[in-house]
Design a protein around this motif. Structure first.
Motif, PDB file in Angstrom:
ATOM      1  N   GLU A  77       0.832  -1.208   0.000  1.00  0.00           N
ATOM      2  CA  GLU A  77       0.000   0.000   0.000  1.00  0.00           C
ATOM      3  C   GLU A  77       0.863   1.253   0.000  1.00  0.00           C
ATOM      4  N   ALA A  78       1.960   1.246   0.756  1.00  0.00           N
ATOM      5  CA  ALA A  78       2.861   2.406   0.782  1.00  0.00           C
ATOM      6  C   ALA A  78       3.469   2.633  -0.599  1.00  0.00           C
ATOM      7  N   TRP A  79       3.817   1.541  -1.280  1.00  0.00           N
ATOM      8  CA  TRP A  79       4.361   1.660  -2.638  1.00  0.00           C
ATOM      9  C   TRP A  79       3.304   2.214  -3.581  1.00  0.00           C
ATOM     10  N   LEU A  80       2.081   1.710  -3.491  1.00  0.00           N
ATOM     11  CA  LEU A  80       1.020   2.183  -4.380  1.00  0.00           C
ATOM     12  C   LEU A  80       0.641   3.631  -4.088  1.00  0.00           C
TER      13      LEU A  80
ATOM     14  N   GLN B   5      -2.286   8.837  -8.718  1.00  0.00           N
ATOM     15  CA  GLN B   5      -2.979   9.106  -9.979  1.00  0.00           C
ATOM     16  C   GLN B   5      -3.249   7.831 -10.767  1.00  0.00           C
ATOM     17  N   LYS B   6      -2.575   6.726 -10.423  1.00  0.00           N
ATOM     18  CA  LYS B   6      -2.791   5.478 -11.159  1.00  0.00           C
ATOM     19  C   LYS B   6      -3.927   4.639 -10.583  1.00  0.00           C
ATOM     20  N   ARG B   7      -4.361   4.968  -9.388  1.00  0.00           N
ATOM     21  CA  ARG B   7      -5.447   4.204  -8.774  1.00  0.00           C
ATOM     22  C   ARG B   7      -6.779   4.617  -9.383  1.00  0.00           C
ATOM     23  N   ALA B   8      -7.567   3.637  -9.735  1.00  0.00           N
ATOM     24  CA  ALA B   8      -8.856   3.915 -10.386  1.00  0.00           C
ATOM     25  C   ALA B   8      -9.785   4.707  -9.477  1.00  0.00           C
ATOM     26  N   GLU B   9      -9.732   4.448  -8.165  1.00  0.00           N
ATOM     27  CA  GLU B   9     -10.653   5.149  -7.266  1.00  0.00           C
ATOM     28  C   GLU B   9     -10.312   6.629  -7.139  1.00  0.00           C
ATOM     29  N   ASN B  10      -9.092   7.028  -7.520  1.00  0.00           N
ATOM     30  CA  ASN B  10      -8.715   8.434  -7.455  1.00  0.00           C
ATOM     31  C   ASN B  10      -8.923   9.153  -8.783  1.00  0.00           C
ATOM     32  N   LYS B  11      -9.343   8.436  -9.785  1.00  0.00           N
ATOM     33  CA  LYS B  11      -9.563   9.052 -11.091  1.00  0.00           C
ATOM     34  C   LYS B  11     -11.026   9.421 -11.241  1.00  0.00           C
ATOM     35  N   PRO B  12     -11.297  10.509 -11.925  1.00  0.00           N
ATOM     36  CA  PRO B  12     -12.702  10.843 -12.157  1.00  0.00           C
ATOM     37  C   PRO B  12     -13.367   9.760 -12.999  1.00  0.00           C
ATOM     38  N   ASN B  13     -14.600   9.500 -12.707  1.00  0.00           N
ATOM     39  CA  ASN B  13     -15.385   8.511 -13.437  1.00  0.00           C
ATOM     40  C   ASN B  13     -14.791   7.111 -13.296  1.00  0.00           C
ATOM     41  N   GLY B  14     -14.144   6.829 -12.150  1.00  0.00           N
ATOM     42  CA  GLY B  14     -13.629   5.492 -11.885  1.00  0.00           C
ATOM     43  C   GLY B  14     -12.510   5.060 -12.796  1.00  0.00           C
ATOM     44  N   GLY B  15     -11.782   6.007 -13.372  1.00  0.00           N
ATOM     45  CA  GLY B  15     -10.660   5.663 -14.223  1.00  0.00           C
ATOM     46  C   GLY B  15     -11.000   5.570 -15.697  1.00  0.00           C
ATOM     47  N   LEU B  16     -12.263   5.766 -16.036  1.00  0.00           N
ATOM     48  CA  LEU B  16     -12.646   5.744 -17.451  1.00  0.00           C
ATOM     49  C   LEU B  16     -12.415   7.130 -18.034  1.00  0.00           C
ATOM     50  N   ILE B  17     -11.557   7.214 -19.019  1.00  0.00           N
ATOM     51  CA  ILE B  17     -11.227   8.499 -19.616  1.00  0.00           C
ATOM     52  C   ILE B  17     -11.890   8.569 -20.983  1.00  0.00           C
ATOM     53  N   ARG B  18     -12.596   9.654 -21.200  1.00  0.00           N
ATOM     54  CA  ARG B  18     -13.223   9.811 -22.508  1.00  0.00           C
ATOM     55  C   ARG B  18     -12.160  10.146 -23.535  1.00  0.00           C
ATOM     56  N   SER B  19     -12.361   9.685 -24.762  1.00  0.00           N
ATOM     57  CA  SER B  19     -11.338   9.874 -25.781  1.00  0.00           C
ATOM     58  C   SER B  19     -11.539  11.145 -26.588  1.00  0.00           C
ATOM     59  N   VAL B  20     -12.636  11.846 -26.372  1.00  0.00           N
ATOM     60  CA  VAL B  20     -12.886  13.101 -27.092  1.00  0.00           C
ATOM     61  C   VAL B  20     -13.161  14.192 -26.074  1.00  0.00           C
ATOM     62  N   ALA B  21     -12.951  15.429 -26.494  1.00  0.00           N
ATOM     63  CA  ALA B  21     -13.202  16.560 -25.616  1.00  0.00           C
ATOM     64  C   ALA B  21     -14.686  16.633 -25.289  1.00  0.00           C
ATOM     65  N   ASP B  22     -14.978  16.956 -24.030  1.00  0.00           N
ATOM     66  CA  ASP B  22     -16.368  17.041 -23.589  1.00  0.00           C
ATOM     67  C   ASP B  22     -16.941  18.403 -23.962  1.00  0.00           C
ATOM     68  N   THR B  23     -17.773  18.416 -24.982  1.00  0.00           N
ATOM     69  CA  THR B  23     -18.426  19.665 -25.403  1.00  0.00           C
ATOM     70  C   THR B  23     -19.925  19.587 -25.179  1.00  0.00           C
ATOM     71  N   SER B  24     -20.371  18.588 -24.409  1.00  0.00           N
ATOM     72  CA  SER B  24     -21.809  18.395 -24.223  1.00  0.00           C
ATOM     73  C   SER B  24     -22.451  19.527 -23.431  1.00  0.00           C
ATOM     74  N   ARG B  25     -21.733  20.170 -22.540  1.00  0.00           N
ATOM     75  CA  ARG B  25     -22.297  21.240 -21.716  1.00  0.00           C
ATOM     76  C   ARG B  25     -22.414  22.570 -22.463  1.00  0.00           C
ATOM     77  N   LEU B  26     -21.750  22.674 -23.602  1.00  0.00           N
ATOM     78  CA  LEU B  26     -21.788  23.931 -24.348  1.00  0.00           C
ATOM     79  C   LEU B  26     -23.172  24.218 -24.916  1.00  0.00           C
ATOM     80  N   ASP B  27     -23.966  23.182 -25.141  1.00  0.00           N
ATOM     81  CA  ASP B  27     -25.303  23.385 -25.706  1.00  0.00           C
ATOM     82  C   ASP B  27     -26.260  24.000 -24.691  1.00  0.00           C
ATOM     83  N   LEU B  28     -25.932  23.952 -23.420  1.00  0.00           N
ATOM     84  CA  LEU B  28     -26.812  24.470 -22.381  1.00  0.00           C
ATOM     85  C   LEU B  28     -26.714  25.985 -22.254  1.00  0.00           C
ATOM     86  N   ARG B  29     -25.650  26.579 -22.763  1.00  0.00           N
ATOM     87  CA  ARG B  29     -25.459  28.031 -22.654  1.00  0.00           C
ATOM     88  C   ARG B  29     -25.935  28.730 -23.924  1.00  0.00           C
TER      89      ARG B  29
END
Length: 175
Positions: free
Chosen positions: A27-30, A35-59
């Motif tokens: 655990e000390a080594w990990l 940043q490599k632990r999935a629980e510390n990554k947003p969305n459980g470590g799943l990274i989207r491959s494209v830029a998130d522009t979905s919120r731009l339509d709301l403005r």
């Protein structure tokens, strides 16, 4: 026939060595790479491959502003991917360095004992100590004992069997 429930001990073919690390050391080594632990990554470590522009339509935006905002999001996304790649490279270097240190330590341990297999090392130590090994003292199968003798001979030792009525009763170390 007995009504007692049969007991089957767990069978493991895993070579049990005492070279493992305690969990707290792992655990000390990990923790060096949070940043490599999935629980510390947003969305459980799943990274989207494209830029998130979905919120731009709301403005409320003009088409020109939207184009500029999308370009900005894509630039930020590319920069984030570059940063991730750089971080991965640095982590890989650190991990490789630590693995090399562990391997070096493991080789140093192996030099102290000639064989990784504990039974083979015990057999050789007994041969060196007393000059012979009684087959009756070996609690495992004879084919396994023969394999151990082959390994010791392959390492350069001369081991001869001592027979009585055609049966090997002990092994003798010839210097």
């Amino acid at each position: 026939m007995s009504l007692a429930e049969q007991y089957f001990p767990p069978l493991s073919r895993y070579n049990r060595t005492h070279e493992g690390m305690p969990v707290n050391e792992v655990e000390a080594w990990l923790d060096q790479f949070p940043q490599k632990r999935a629980e510390n990554k947003p969305n459980g470590g799943l990274i989207r491959s494209v830029a998130d522009t979905s919120r731009l339509d709301l403005r409320e935006m003009s088409p020109k502003e939207r184009k500029v905002a999308i370009a900005k999001a894509q630039r930020e996304h590319r920069q984030a991917l570059k940063n991730l790649a750089n971080q991965e490279k640095q982590d890989a270097k650190e991990i490789a360095k630590q693995l090399a240190a562990w391997r070096k330590g493991s080789k140093a341990k192996r030099r102290n004992s000639e064989f990784q297999n504990e039974k083979t090392q015990e057999f050789l130590d007994e041969l060196k100590r007393s000059g012979f090994y009684e087959v009756a003292n070996f609690g495992m199968s004879k084919p396994y004992l023969q394999k151990i003798v082959r390994d010791i001979r392959a390492a350069g030792y001369q081991v001869d069997p001592v027979r009585k009525s055609g049966v090997i009763i002990k092994y003798k170390l010839i210097k």
